[in-house]
Enzyme design. Structure first.
Site, short mmCIF file in Angstrom:
data_model
loop_
_atom_site.label_atom_id
_atom_site.label_comp_id
_atom_site.label_asym_id
_atom_site.label_seq_id
_atom_site.Cartn_x
_atom_site.Cartn_y
_atom_site.Cartn_z
N TRP A 165 0.10 6.89 6.57
CA TRP A 165 0.70 7.42 7.80
C TRP A 165 1.06 6.33 8.81
O TRP A 165 1.70 6.59 9.81
CB TRP A 165 -0.26 8.42 8.48
CG TRP A 165 -1.66 7.87 8.57
CD1 TRP A 165 -2.69 8.14 7.71
CD2 TRP A 165 -2.18 6.95 9.54
NE1 TRP A 165 -3.81 7.42 8.07
CE2 TRP A 165 -3.52 6.69 9.19
CE3 TRP A 165 -1.64 6.33 10.67
CZ2 TRP A 165 -4.33 5.83 9.95
CZ3 TRP A 165 -2.44 5.46 11.40
CH2 TRP A 165 -3.77 5.23 11.03
N ASN A 166 0.60 5.09 8.60
CA ASN A 166 0.78 4.11 9.68
C ASN A 166 2.18 3.54 9.77
O ASN A 166 2.63 3.16 10.85
CB ASN A 166 -0.28 2.99 9.56
CG ASN A 166 -0.23 2.29 8.23
OD1 ASN A 166 0.38 2.76 7.29
ND2 ASN A 166 -0.88 1.14 8.15
N PRO A 190 3.95 11.88 0.72
CA PRO A 190 3.69 11.18 1.99
C PRO A 190 2.34 11.62 2.56
O PRO A 190 1.80 12.66 2.15
CB PRO A 190 4.84 11.62 2.89
CG PRO A 190 5.30 12.93 2.34
CD PRO A 190 4.91 12.98 0.89
N ALA A 191 1.82 10.87 3.49
CA ALA A 191 0.56 11.24 4.13
C ALA A 191 0.74 12.59 4.85
O ALA A 191 1.80 12.85 5.43
CB ALA A 191 0.14 10.17 5.12
N GLY A 243 -2.63 2.46 0.66
CA GLY A 243 -3.67 3.17 1.40
C GLY A 243 -4.97 2.40 1.32
O GLY A 243 -4.97 1.18 1.15
N SER A 244 -6.06 3.11 1.41
CA SER A 244 -7.35 2.45 1.49
C SER A 244 -7.82 1.95 0.11
O SER A 244 -7.43 2.50 -0.93
CB SER A 244 -8.39 3.40 2.07
OG SER A 244 -8.48 4.54 1.25
N LEU A 266 -3.55 -2.25 -0.70
CA LEU A 266 -4.79 -1.65 -0.19
C LEU A 266 -5.20 -2.25 1.15
O LEU A 266 -4.40 -2.83 1.86
CB LEU A 266 -5.87 -1.79 -1.26
CG LEU A 266 -5.46 -1.26 -2.64
CD1 LEU A 266 -6.53 -1.49 -3.68
CD2 LEU A 266 -5.10 0.23 -2.56
N CYS A 299 -2.40 -2.50 7.97
CA CYS A 299 -3.31 -3.19 7.04
C CYS A 299 -3.26 -4.70 7.24
O CYS A 299 -4.17 -5.40 6.82
CB CYS A 299 -3.03 -2.79 5.60
SG CYS A 299 -1.32 -2.99 5.16
N GLU A 396 -12.52 -2.89 7.95
CA GLU A 396 -11.24 -2.86 8.67
C GLU A 396 -11.36 -1.94 9.90
O GLU A 396 -11.66 -0.76 9.74
CB GLU A 396 -10.22 -2.30 7.68
CG GLU A 396 -8.83 -2.65 7.90
CD GLU A 396 -7.94 -2.08 6.76
OE1 GLU A 396 -8.40 -1.30 5.90
OE2 GLU A 396 -6.77 -2.45 6.75
P1 ADP Z 1 -5.99 6.08 5.33
O1 ADP Z 1 -7.41 5.77 5.64
O2 ADP Z 1 -5.01 5.06 5.78
O3 ADP Z 1 -5.58 7.48 5.63
P2 ADP Z 1 -6.07 6.83 2.58
O4 ADP Z 1 -6.25 5.94 1.40
O5 ADP Z 1 -7.09 7.87 2.83
O6 ADP Z 1 -5.87 5.85 3.78
O7 ADP Z 1 -4.67 7.55 2.51
C1 ADP Z 1 -3.49 6.96 2.02
C2 ADP Z 1 -2.73 7.99 1.23
O8 ADP Z 1 -3.53 8.39 0.12
C3 ADP Z 1 -2.40 9.29 2.00
O9 ADP Z 1 -1.14 9.76 1.57
C4 ADP Z 1 -3.52 10.21 1.54
O10 ADP Z 1 -3.15 11.57 1.65
C5 ADP Z 1 -3.64 9.80 0.09
N1 ADP Z 1 -4.91 10.14 -0.55
C6 ADP Z 1 -6.14 10.17 -0.02
N2 ADP Z 1 -7.05 10.55 -0.96
C7 ADP Z 1 -6.36 10.74 -2.13
C8 ADP Z 1 -6.72 11.12 -3.47
N3 ADP Z 1 -7.98 11.37 -3.82
N4 ADP Z 1 -5.72 11.21 -4.37
C9 ADP Z 1 -4.45 10.94 -4.04
N5 ADP Z 1 -4.05 10.58 -2.82
C10 ADP Z 1 -4.99 10.47 -1.86
#
Ligand code: ADP
Length: 495
Positions: A165-166, A190-191, A243-244, A266, A299, A396
């Protein structure tokens, strides 16, 4: 006249860019308040709209649509694919004001910054429109006289993307641009916090001439169901995730089942190193860019700021004054430099990092509290005395907290900077050329910014080492992650 509370629909010159649905096979699929998930404006808390909560079945449909579209798209000439991408970039620039408004409404960042992101994001379509025309193969001398070895680069096939989402515009185009330029089709999730920027971009893709199914978007508040399908459906040959690190690791494990190709952008824990000889004003502006931009929710944000002892007091004082003057507010406000944090979870993390540092003896120089605007607004914060037992050393922050540590010499700061499982980017401020090379080469990161707080652009390979990821996005290297090599042994050539 608009003010910060003007509803999103009324801000747009082209309200048809507001697509509150998923896109499968060229059709928009919408939801109602009763069966959709709400999307909030983080600055005001208002519900912007509701979007479909999709799961396994809809993801399967989207993948099937991308599979059906693959044959035609990969057979389309590189030049025609390139023309569509270039047209798409132009349409994004033409609608940059509207997309920026959508982005600010759902994400919270200042409108000017959002507009900048849209232009930057469109640049990935331009860049890969060009790179897609230069996917050269090779002819290699063979081991026998009557043969030649020919190497082709071909699209991977049906691919999937999961974005955060950032940076809701740039993280879409940085994946979709190379994916489509190379002849793949793609399904993107997308987020849940920022789907409307993605759907607006997709709408412009259709207007630019993308055939149905080449780019599908699934929306959901149940990310793991879609992630499970992306990684277990044998049709999907590649997953690109931003993402994370925790979620990336989980998805990589799942992707192992079908030996799916993965690209991972990541988390980071970026050191920002300022030597005594640095230009302090430049370093302060670098930190403002790498720490307060997007309220620290990137990130590549500077997480640990290492300042050499001789420069510490001057730097800390200058940063303190600058932080106290950052204009915080609703992203639609005039002259606003920093918006709210994305949600309550992000706000609590910022608070926890400040509290943990203060509990362990750090000294608060500026901010440190919830902002008077309430909600998830947080004060631009400067704290000094960061040590390895404090949270930002290993975690982070993803908030506007500038955490400063003091160091004495080069070897010490290199060891400290590398004392993390992350390896995305490091920043370095010095005018000593020898030191620039020594330190840049010793840092365990995929990118180094020297005398700058910004490293992302279309021309350069973005990506991390260690647990910050796999693969590179952007640059001449970025398209390789979306291609497979095929070698043809062409024999029987002798008379
Ligand atoms: P943040 O902490 O930046 O939200 P996330 O890794 O949780 O980072 O999210 C990044 C993306 O990954 C988002 O689109 C989120 O919906 C998606 N996401 C989170 N958990 C899962 C999962 N188990 N499987 C697939 N996508 C995921």
């Amino acid at each position: 006249m608009t003010d910060v509370l003007t509803p999103l629909g009324e801000r747009l010159k082209d309200p048809t860019l507001l697509k509150d649905g998923a896109l499968i096979d060229g059709e928009w699929i919408r939801a109602s308040a009763a069966d959709g998930f709400p999307l909030y404006n983080p600055a005001t808390g208002e519900v912007i709209c509701y979007l479909p909560i999709m799961g396994t079945a809809e993801t399967r449909d989207a993948i099937a649509s991308s599979e059906a579209a693959l044959r035609g798209w990969r057979a389309t000439s590189a030049i025609n694919r390139s023309n569509i991408l270039r047209k798409w970039a132009e349409l994004m620039r033409d609608s940059a004001d509207d997309i920026a408004s959508i982005l600010t409404a759902e994400q919270g960042k200042p409108w000017d910054e959002a507009r900048g992101e849209v232009i930057y994001a469109a640049g990935y379509f331009d860049w890969f429109a060009e790179e897609g025309r230069r996917v050269y193969g090779d002819v290699i001398p063979s081991n026998t006289e009557d043969a030649r070895i020919i190497v082709l680069k071909q699209p991977v096939g049906v691919t999937a993307g999961i974005t955060p989402w950032n940076l809701p515009a740039a993280m879409i185009t940085r994946k979709v641009g190379p994916a489509l330029a190379a002849g793949n089709t793609i399904v993107v999730k997308p987020a849940a916090l920022t789907p409307l920027t993605a759907t607006a971009i997709a709408e412009l893709g259709l207007r630019a001439g993308l055939p149905r199914g080449v780019f599908n978007i699934v929306t959901t508040s149940k990310a793991s169901e879609i992630g499970d399908e992306f990684t277990s459906n044998p049709v999907v040959r590649k997953l690109s995730f931003t993402g994370s690190t925790g979620v990336g690791r989980h998805l990589m494990r799942q992707a192992a089942t079908n030996i799916q190709k993965v690209s991972m952008e990541l988390g980071g824990n970026s050191p920002f190193i300022i030597f005594d000889d640095a230009d302090i004003d430049q370093a302060v502006e670098g930190v403002v860019s790498a720490k307060f931009r997007n309220a620290g929710q990137i990130c590549t944000a500077a997480n640990r700021i290492f300042v050499q002892r001789g420069a510490h007091d001057r730097f800390a004082e200058a940063l303190k004054i600058r932080a106290q003057n950052v204009n915080v507010g609703n992203g639609f406000g005039e002259g606003v430099e920093m918006g709210p944090l994305i949600d309550q979870k992000g706000f609590e993390k910022a608070e926890a990092h400040v509290q943990d540092m203060l509990d362990h003896g750090a000294i608060l120089l500026a901010g440190g509290h919830a902002h008077e605007l309430g909600r998830t607004f947080f004060e631009p914060t400067v704290i000094t005395g960061l040590e390895s037992d404090m949270l930002p050393w290993s975690d982070e922050t993803f908030g506007p907290i500038a955490s400063i540590a003091v160091f004495d010499d080069e070897d010490e700061v290199i060891a400290k900077a590398n004392d993390t499982e992350y390896g995305l980017v490091a920043y370095l401020y010095t005018h000593d050329l020898g030191r620039t090379f020594r330190v840049s080469e010793a840092l365990e990161t995929g990118m180094v910014g020297v005398n700058t707080g910004r490293v992302s652009n279309q021309m350069a390979p973005f990506g991390g080492v260690k647990q910050s990821g796999l693969g590179r996005e952007g640059s001449k290297y970025g398209i390789d992650d979306w291609l497979e090599l095929k070698y043809i042994n062409l024999a029987g050539l002798s008379r």
